[in-house]
Design a protein around this motif. Structure first.
Motif, PDB file in Angstrom:
ATOM      1  N   UNK A 128      52.519  53.637  57.340  1.00  0.00           N
ATOM      2  CA  UNK A 128      53.066  53.668  55.984  1.00  0.00           C
ATOM      3  C   UNK A 128      54.585  53.477  56.000  1.00  0.00           C
ATOM      4  N   UNK A 129      55.267  54.132  56.935  1.00  0.00           N
ATOM      5  CA  UNK A 129      56.729  53.997  57.044  1.00  0.00           C
ATOM      6  C   UNK A 129      57.113  52.551  57.365  1.00  0.00           C
ATOM      7  N   UNK A 130      56.417  51.935  58.318  1.00  0.00           N
ATOM      8  CA  UNK A 130      56.702  50.549  58.678  1.00  0.00           C
ATOM      9  C   UNK A 130      56.484  49.619  57.487  1.00  0.00           C
ATOM     10  N   UNK A 131      55.387  49.790  56.766  1.00  0.00           N
ATOM     11  CA  UNK A 131      55.102  48.938  55.609  1.00  0.00           C
ATOM     12  C   UNK A 131      56.167  49.107  54.525  1.00  0.00           C
ATOM     13  N   UNK A 132      56.643  50.334  54.308  1.00  0.00           N
ATOM     14  CA  UNK A 132      57.700  50.571  53.327  1.00  0.00           C
ATOM     15  C   UNK A 132      58.985  49.854  53.726  1.00  0.00           C
ATOM     16  N   UNK A 133      59.346  49.919  55.014  1.00  0.00           N
ATOM     17  CA  UNK A 133      60.554  49.245  55.505  1.00  0.00           C
ATOM     18  C   UNK A 133      60.443  47.734  55.355  1.00  0.00           C
ATOM     19  N   UNK A 134      59.290  47.180  55.710  1.00  0.00           N
ATOM     20  CA  UNK A 134      59.095  45.732  55.610  1.00  0.00           C
ATOM     21  C   UNK A 134      59.100  45.273  54.156  1.00  0.00           C
ATOM     22  N   UNK A 135      58.523  46.072  53.270  1.00  0.00           N
ATOM     23  CA  UNK A 135      58.510  45.739  51.843  1.00  0.00           C
ATOM     24  C   UNK A 135      59.924  45.790  51.276  1.00  0.00           C
ATOM     25  N   UNK A 136      60.687  46.847  51.609  1.00  0.00           N
ATOM     26  CA  UNK A 136      62.055  46.998  51.113  1.00  0.00           C
ATOM     27  C   UNK A 136      62.958  45.867  51.581  1.00  0.00           C
ATOM     28  N   UNK A 137      62.732  45.358  52.793  1.00  0.00           N
ATOM     29  CA  UNK A 137      63.562  44.279  53.330  1.00  0.00           C
ATOM     30  C   UNK A 137      63.167  42.910  52.771  1.00  0.00           C
ATOM     31  N   UNK A 138      62.024  42.831  52.084  1.00  0.00           N
ATOM     32  CA  UNK A 138      61.550  41.559  51.551  1.00  0.00           C
ATOM     33  C   UNK A 138      60.722  40.759  52.547  1.00  0.00           C
ATOM     34  N   UNK A 139      60.484  41.320  53.735  1.00  0.00           N
ATOM     35  CA  UNK A 139      59.732  40.597  54.760  1.00  0.00           C
ATOM     36  C   UNK A 139      58.224  40.644  54.513  1.00  0.00           C
ATOM     37  N   UNK A 140      57.758  41.683  53.841  1.00  0.00           N
ATOM     38  CA  UNK A 140      56.317  41.833  53.623  1.00  0.00           C
ATOM     39  C   UNK A 140      55.845  40.883  52.517  1.00  0.00           C
ATOM     40  N   UNK A 141      54.898  40.038  52.842  1.00  0.00           N
ATOM     41  CA  UNK A 141      54.335  39.106  51.876  1.00  0.00           C
ATOM     42  C   UNK A 141      53.016  39.641  51.337  1.00  0.00           C
ATOM     43  N   UNK A 142      52.164  40.120  52.235  1.00  0.00           N
ATOM     44  CA  UNK A 142      50.820  40.562  51.834  1.00  0.00           C
ATOM     45  C   UNK A 142      50.226  41.417  52.944  1.00  0.00           C
ATOM     46  N   UNK A 143      49.392  42.383  52.579  1.00  0.00           N
ATOM     47  CA  UNK A 143      48.614  43.151  53.548  1.00  0.00           C
ATOM     48  C   UNK A 143      47.196  43.302  53.027  1.00  0.00           C
ATOM     49  N   UNK A 144      46.293  43.625  53.914  1.00  0.00           N
ATOM     50  CA  UNK A 144      44.928  43.878  53.496  1.00  0.00           C
ATOM     51  C   UNK A 144      44.121  44.472  54.619  1.00  0.00           C
ATOM     52  N   UNK A 145      43.157  45.290  54.257  1.00  0.00           N
ATOM     53  CA  UNK A 145      42.238  45.861  55.222  1.00  0.00           C
ATOM     54  C   UNK A 145      40.934  45.087  55.197  1.00  0.00           C
ATOM     55  N   UNK A 146      40.192  45.194  56.255  1.00  0.00           N
ATOM     56  CA  UNK A 146      38.918  44.492  56.357  1.00  0.00           C
ATOM     57  C   UNK A 146      37.779  45.496  56.370  1.00  0.00           C
ATOM     58  N   UNK A 147      36.627  45.084  55.875  1.00  0.00           N
ATOM     59  CA  UNK A 147      35.443  45.941  55.852  1.00  0.00           C
ATOM     60  C   UNK A 147      34.864  46.070  57.262  1.00  0.00           C
ATOM     61  N   UNK A 148      34.039  47.084  57.498  1.00  0.00           N
ATOM     62  CA  UNK A 148      33.383  47.214  58.800  1.00  0.00           C
ATOM     63  C   UNK A 148      32.574  45.965  59.143  1.00  0.00           C
ATOM     64  N   UNK A 149      32.394  45.727  60.440  1.00  0.00           N
ATOM     65  CA  UNK A 149      31.685  44.531  60.905  1.00  0.00           C
ATOM     66  C   UNK A 149      30.278  44.415  60.334  1.00  0.00           C
TER      67      UNK A 149
END
Length: 92
Positions: free
Chosen positions: A34-55
């Motif tokens: 969560x901390x890493x994602x917040x830093x990347x979002x604040x810097x403008x580097x984060x474009x998109x994220x997503x989780x995947x369903x179980x196999x």
């Protein structure tokens, strides 16, 4: 330039959590992510994220001879699976 970062999980973690059954990572890992994602979002580097369903919820799509064939999952025998992704923007 855009880069894709894959989040790799083990089907079962050392503490016994079963990610394939949809259990979240332990609290320390979750807080660090969560901390890493917040830093990347604040810097403008984060474009998109997503989780995947179980196999077990997946399917394999094969194209050949002008036809598509869909086969139910799961398909990998590996101990490690892709659990999510992040697309980042960076100059290099």
């Amino acid at each position: 330039m855009k880069y894709m970062m894959l989040v790799k999980l083990n089907r079962k973690s050392p503490d016994g959590r079963n990610y394939e059954a949809g259990m979240p990572p332990d609290a320390k890992l979750g807080a660090a992510m969560e901390k890493l994602m917040e830093e990347l979002t604040a810097s403008g580097a984060m474009v998109e994220t997503g989780g995947l369903l179980p196999l077990a919820n997946g399917a394999q799509i094969t194209a050949g001879g002008g036809r598509l064939t869909v086969t139910d999952g799961p398909f990998i025998e590996s101990k490690e699976v892709v659990g999510g992704y992040a697309i980042l923007r960076a100059k290099s």
